[in-house]
Design an enzyme around this catalytic site. Structure first.
Site, PDB file in Angstrom:
ATOM      1  N   GLY A  64     -11.959 -11.840 -11.209  1.00 25.48           N
ATOM      2  CA  GLY A  64     -11.206 -10.631 -11.498  1.00 25.48           C
ATOM      3  C   GLY A  64     -10.421 -10.693 -12.790  1.00 25.48           C
ATOM      4  O   GLY A  64     -10.292  -9.686 -13.499  1.00 25.48           O
ATOM      5  N   ASP A 117      -3.951  -8.683  -7.166  1.00 23.92           N
ATOM      6  CA  ASP A 117      -3.537  -9.069  -5.811  1.00 23.92           C
ATOM      7  C   ASP A 117      -4.285 -10.343  -5.419  1.00 23.92           C
ATOM      8  O   ASP A 117      -5.187 -10.315  -4.582  1.00 23.92           O
ATOM      9  CB  ASP A 117      -3.852  -7.907  -4.862  1.00 23.92           C
ATOM     10  CG  ASP A 117      -3.474  -8.186  -3.432  1.00 23.92           C
ATOM     11  OD1 ASP A 117      -2.738  -9.150  -3.186  1.00 23.92           O
ATOM     12  OD2 ASP A 117      -3.928  -7.437  -2.544  1.00 23.92           O
ATOM     13  N   HIS A 161       0.813  -1.219   0.000  1.00 25.81           N
ATOM     14  CA  HIS A 161       0.000   0.000   0.000  1.00 25.81           C
ATOM     15  C   HIS A 161       0.846   1.269   0.000  1.00 25.81           C
ATOM     16  O   HIS A 161       0.430   2.281  -0.568  1.00 25.81           O
ATOM     17  CB  HIS A 161      -0.956  -0.026   1.192  1.00 25.81           C
ATOM     18  CG  HIS A 161      -1.999  -1.082   1.076  1.00 25.81           C
ATOM     19  ND1 HIS A 161      -2.522  -1.755   2.149  1.00 25.81           N
ATOM     20  CD2 HIS A 161      -2.625  -1.600  -0.025  1.00 25.81           C
ATOM     21  CE1 HIS A 161      -3.412  -2.634   1.733  1.00 25.81           C
ATOM     22  NE2 HIS A 161      -3.494  -2.561   0.420  1.00 25.81           N
TER      23      HIS A 161
END
Length: 282
Positions: free
Chosen positions: A146, A166, A18
């Protein structure tokens, strides 16, 4: 491995991922044209650190929890500022009640003209994600696989943006699926920026993945990883990122940040290691 993220939110791997995600987005929003953020495995968006899953593992205490007690060096303040702003201040006791996943980090940093496409497979998590994102007209949440959603979403109308892949690494063959998705997406949208996360558990599998990406004809591939303990000692001790078309500043920023993170997040008595290197086309 099973990487259901509610158990691991805010751990050392999240801090690295992040912090660098925030740096990429901060660089991109400095330019006026709108952009698109695509998250293929979005999860819940926001995680309750006092909930059953996070409390059971307590992994956040060795990640974002360590940063609360650490003095950030002056030369790293600017690098960490977007990430720490998205996380928000700790409570009076030096801890957090919640931690932002990648969707919430991007939501905090992006501008009114930018857009977010968030994909999540688990039906119950989709509804939680929608609730956590609130009534934000910039955000579209898609239920389903995804990788399939990514193929349909590219290239985006904005023509600029960042794709985060991810995966949870819950099933065999995830590295193969990740490599295939990166190559397919790049061929559809070679000017996009891509960020792919992986665990450092099986070094042979990581090596095959990294080498496969490096020889696939993609340009400007940066590999970053951080090891905070013994990779063979049990719990996850390392993770990595492959970033395609990174901002030109990212390698130098990673080289400045990773040694401090290794020292701050490293497990006592265990080895640490970090890498920031070009795989292809500096």
């Amino acid at each position: 491995m099973n990487y259901r993220h509610a158990f691991h939110a805010g751990n050392f791997a999240d801090v690295v991922k992040h912090a660098l995600l925030a740096r990429i987005l901060a660089y991109m929003i400095a330019k006026p044209a709108p952009l698109r953020f695509v998250d293929t495995h979005a999860g819940l968006g926001v995680y309750d650190l006092s909930g059953d899953e996070a409390s059971r593992t307590g992994e956040w205490r060795g990640g974002i929890g360590r940063l609360a007690a650490a003095a950030v060096p002056a030369d790293l303040g600017e690098i960490l500022a977007p990430y720490l702003a998205a996380v928000g201040p700790a409570g009076p006791d030096g801890s957090w009640r919640t931690y932002p996943g990648s969707p919430a980090v991007a939501q905090w940093l992006l501008r009114p003209e930018d857009r977010l496409t968030l994909c999540e497979l688990h039906p119950e998590d989709v509804e939680t994600l929608r609730a956590n994102m609130g009534r934000d007209r910039r955000v579209r949440v898609l239920a389903g696989d995804g990788y399939g959603a990514l193929n349909a979403a590219l290239p985006p109308p904005e023509r600029r943006g960042l794709v985060l892949i991810d995966p949870p690494f819950e099933k065999p063959g995830e590295f193969d699926a990740l490599q295939a998705a990166l190559v397919r997406a790049y061929r559809k949208w070679p000017t996009g920026t891509y960020m792919a996360w992986y665990p450092l558990k099986d070094r042979a599998a990581v090596g095959r993945f990294v080498n496969g990406v490096a020889v696939a004809g993609l340009r400007r591939i940066l590999q970053i990883h951080l090891l905070v303990g013994d990779p063979d000692g049990g719990p996850l001790a390392g993770s990595g990122l492959v970033v395609i078309n990174p901002p030109f500043t990212l390698k130098a920023e990673a080289e400045a940040l990773l040694p401090w993170l290794a020292a701050t997040l490293g497990r006592p008595g265990e080895p640490t290691e970090w890498t920031a290197r070009w795989l292809a086309g500096e």
